[in-house]
Design an enzyme around this catalytic site. Structure first.
Site, short mmCIF file in Angstrom:
data_model
loop_
_atom_site.label_atom_id
_atom_site.label_comp_id
_atom_site.label_asym_id
_atom_site.label_seq_id
_atom_site.Cartn_x
_atom_site.Cartn_y
_atom_site.Cartn_z
N ARG A 49 5.26 55.66 36.59
CA ARG A 49 4.95 56.57 35.48
C ARG A 49 4.72 55.67 34.43
O ARG A 49 5.52 54.62 33.84
CB ARG A 49 6.67 57.26 35.13
CG ARG A 49 6.59 57.94 34.07
CD ARG A 49 7.76 58.66 33.74
NE ARG A 49 7.53 60.05 34.41
CZ ARG A 49 8.26 60.97 34.11
NH1 ARG A 49 9.25 61.16 33.21
NH2 ARG A 49 8.12 62.18 34.63
N HIS B 253 0.05 65.01 35.73
CA HIS B 253 1.54 64.86 36.50
C HIS B 253 1.68 65.56 37.69
O HIS B 253 2.24 66.81 37.83
CB HIS B 253 2.50 65.50 35.51
CG HIS B 253 3.88 65.24 35.85
ND1 HIS B 253 4.30 64.47 36.77
CD2 HIS B 253 4.98 65.81 35.06
CE1 HIS B 253 5.73 64.53 36.55
NE2 HIS B 253 6.06 65.25 35.73
N GLN C 181 4.70 67.19 39.71
CA GLN C 181 5.18 68.27 39.08
C GLN C 181 4.63 69.45 39.59
O GLN C 181 5.47 70.52 39.88
CB GLN C 181 5.01 68.22 37.75
CG GLN C 181 5.58 69.41 36.89
CD GLN C 181 6.98 69.27 36.80
OE1 GLN C 181 7.93 68.50 36.58
NE2 GLN C 181 7.51 70.69 37.23
N ASP D 47 5.77 73.94 28.13
CA ASP D 47 6.14 72.41 28.08
C ASP D 47 6.22 72.12 26.65
O ASP D 47 6.16 73.07 25.70
CB ASP D 47 5.34 71.62 28.82
CG ASP D 47 5.67 70.21 28.79
OD1 ASP D 47 6.69 69.74 28.79
OD2 ASP D 47 4.69 69.31 29.03
N CYS E 154 8.63 72.72 32.80
CA CYS E 154 8.68 71.34 33.92
C CYS E 154 10.03 70.71 33.64
O CYS E 154 10.68 69.79 34.36
CB CYS E 154 7.72 70.47 33.64
SG CYS E 154 7.35 69.81 32.09
N ARG F 186 11.23 69.27 42.93
CA ARG F 186 10.74 67.99 42.68
C ARG F 186 11.13 66.98 43.90
O ARG F 186 10.23 66.27 44.33
CB ARG F 186 11.31 67.30 41.53
CG ARG F 186 11.01 68.15 40.19
CD ARG F 186 9.53 68.19 39.89
NE ARG F 186 8.60 66.77 40.08
CZ ARG F 186 8.67 65.87 39.18
NH1 ARG F 186 9.29 66.12 37.84
NH2 ARG F 186 8.01 64.85 39.34
N1 CP Z 1 9.57 67.45 34.90
C1 CP Z 1 9.91 65.89 34.83
O1 CP Z 1 9.11 64.87 35.14
O2 CP Z 1 10.93 65.39 34.33
P1 CP Z 1 11.70 64.12 34.14
O3 CP Z 1 10.66 63.42 32.86
O4 CP Z 1 13.08 63.97 33.71
O5 CP Z 1 11.25 63.21 35.19
N1 NVA Z 2 4.30 66.72 28.55
C1 NVA Z 2 5.55 66.25 28.70
C2 NVA Z 2 6.11 66.24 30.22
C3 NVA Z 2 7.44 65.84 30.69
C4 NVA Z 2 7.86 65.82 32.12
C5 NVA Z 2 5.70 64.75 28.60
O1 NVA Z 2 4.79 64.00 28.80
O2 NVA Z 2 6.79 64.47 27.67
#
Ligand code: CP
Ligand code: NVA
Length: 320
Positions: free
Chosen positions: A108, A135, A138, A231, A274, A307
């Site tokens: 990540r 992502h 997700q 989101d 998400c 997830r």
């Molecule tokens: N939805 C998601 O990716 O959550 P986190 O950022 O907590 O991993």
């Molecule tokens: N768009 C958000 C998603 C988090 C799961 C971010 O990147 O912060």
């Protein structure tokens, strides 16, 4: 139909056929039932998994860790500043070192190119746990959630309301086009899907029967929606950047609230997010109001749980 994904990396759903995505969803539905029944086959016994996180995470990190535990693998968390990658050591060298010790690597971070480079050099499957652009894990959980409440995703209308250019909006678009869904982005024109991804979508939609719609009017966009998705308006790493306040101001009419849910003309529209989410606090406008977030339409905690099952499906199918 079973598919062979052994050794494959999972960087974006663009790389997967509709049949392969269907297979991962079916596997995840099955793994959820097995876990509910208390059955843990330990399909990943003796595997080691590296979890590289350059941004924070609750769901993704915990899903990988619990999926590893359920399946008998060992997860090693490598947080920001823990390893030399990109500083004293190149991405290629780190990838080759980790690939000699681990059977799979989750990444990540920021740049999609970085996760692609890890996959190029690691020699083991690499899974994208979120980049600025995408992502993909997700989306599997989101689609599993839709299927649990509404049946097969094919032909379903999913409306994404908010920052139509962010990682989640892009990933949903990619998944929706692959699976023959009707995907609508409700956003100001400045936040519509970027042109190259629109062009990609047109090509894929011709093969799968999917529909992509970009719409400025949120009330019009949501008509007939099976699910409304939103989101955060500011993604990780964007805080304080130039133009962000203007973006937030431009998104205020795109808040998911009771009026928007009613504008679907349906009583059974699902609300998805998400997470993490900002629910409105009664003073500041945020992407979703408290009443919608806490309503029976909201399936956000099913998504969060899913997830785990979807990430398990990705790990098992690519590492064994
Ligand atoms: N939805 C998601 O990716 O959550 P986190 O950022 O907590 O991993
Ligand atoms: N768009 C958000 C998603 C988090 C799961 C971010 O990147 O912060």
């Amino acid at each position: 139909m079973p598919q062979n994904l052994t050794g494959r990396s999972f960087l974006t759903l663009k790389d997967f056929s509709p049949g392969e995505i269907r297979y991962l969803l079916d596997l995840s539905h099955q793994y959820k039932s097995l876990k509910r029944a208390g059955i843990f086959p330990k399909r990943l016994a003796n595997k080691n998994v590296a979890l590289i996180f350059e941004k924070p995470s609750t769901r993704t990190r915990c899903a990988f860790v619990t999926a590893c535990h359920d399946e008998g693998a060992h997860p090693e968390y490598l947080g920001k500043g823990d390893i030399q990658m990109g500083k004293k050591e190149s991405i290629a060298d780190t990838a080759r070192v980790l690939g000699r010790m681990f059977d799979g690597i989750q990444y990540r971070g920021f740049d999609q190119k970085l996760v692609e480079d890890l996959a190029k050099y690691a020699g083991v499957p690499v899974w994208n746990g979120l980049t600025d652009e995408d992502h993909p894990t997700q989306v599997l959980a989101d689609f599993q959630t839709i299927e649990e409440h509404r049946g097969n995703v094919r032909g379903k209308k999913l409306v994404y309301v908010g920052d139509g250019r962010n990682n989640v909006a892009n990933a949903l678009l990619i998944g929706a086009m692959k699976m023959g869904m009707h995907y609508t982005v409700a956003a100001p024109e400045s936040l519509f899907t970027v042109k190259p991804l629109q062009d990609w979508a047109s090509r894929v939609a011709r093969e799968t029967g999917a529909v992509l719609e970009l719409e400025k009017d949120p009330l019009k966009a949501v008509r007939g929606a099976d699910a409304i998705y939103t989101d955060v308006w500011v993604s990780m790493g964007e805080e304080g950047k130039p133009g962000i306040q203007e973006r937030v101001d431009s998104l205020r009419p795109y808040q998911v609230n009771a009026k928007l849910m009613a504008a679907t003309g349906r009583a059974d529209t699902l609300f998805l997010h998400c997470l993490p989410a900002h629910h409105t606090d009664g003073v500041h406008d945020m992407e979703v109001t408290e009443d919608v977030f806490e309503s029976s339409a909201s399936k956000v905690f099913d998504e969060a749980e899913n997830r785990l099952h979807t990430i398990k499906a990705v790990m098992v199918s690519t590492m064994t």
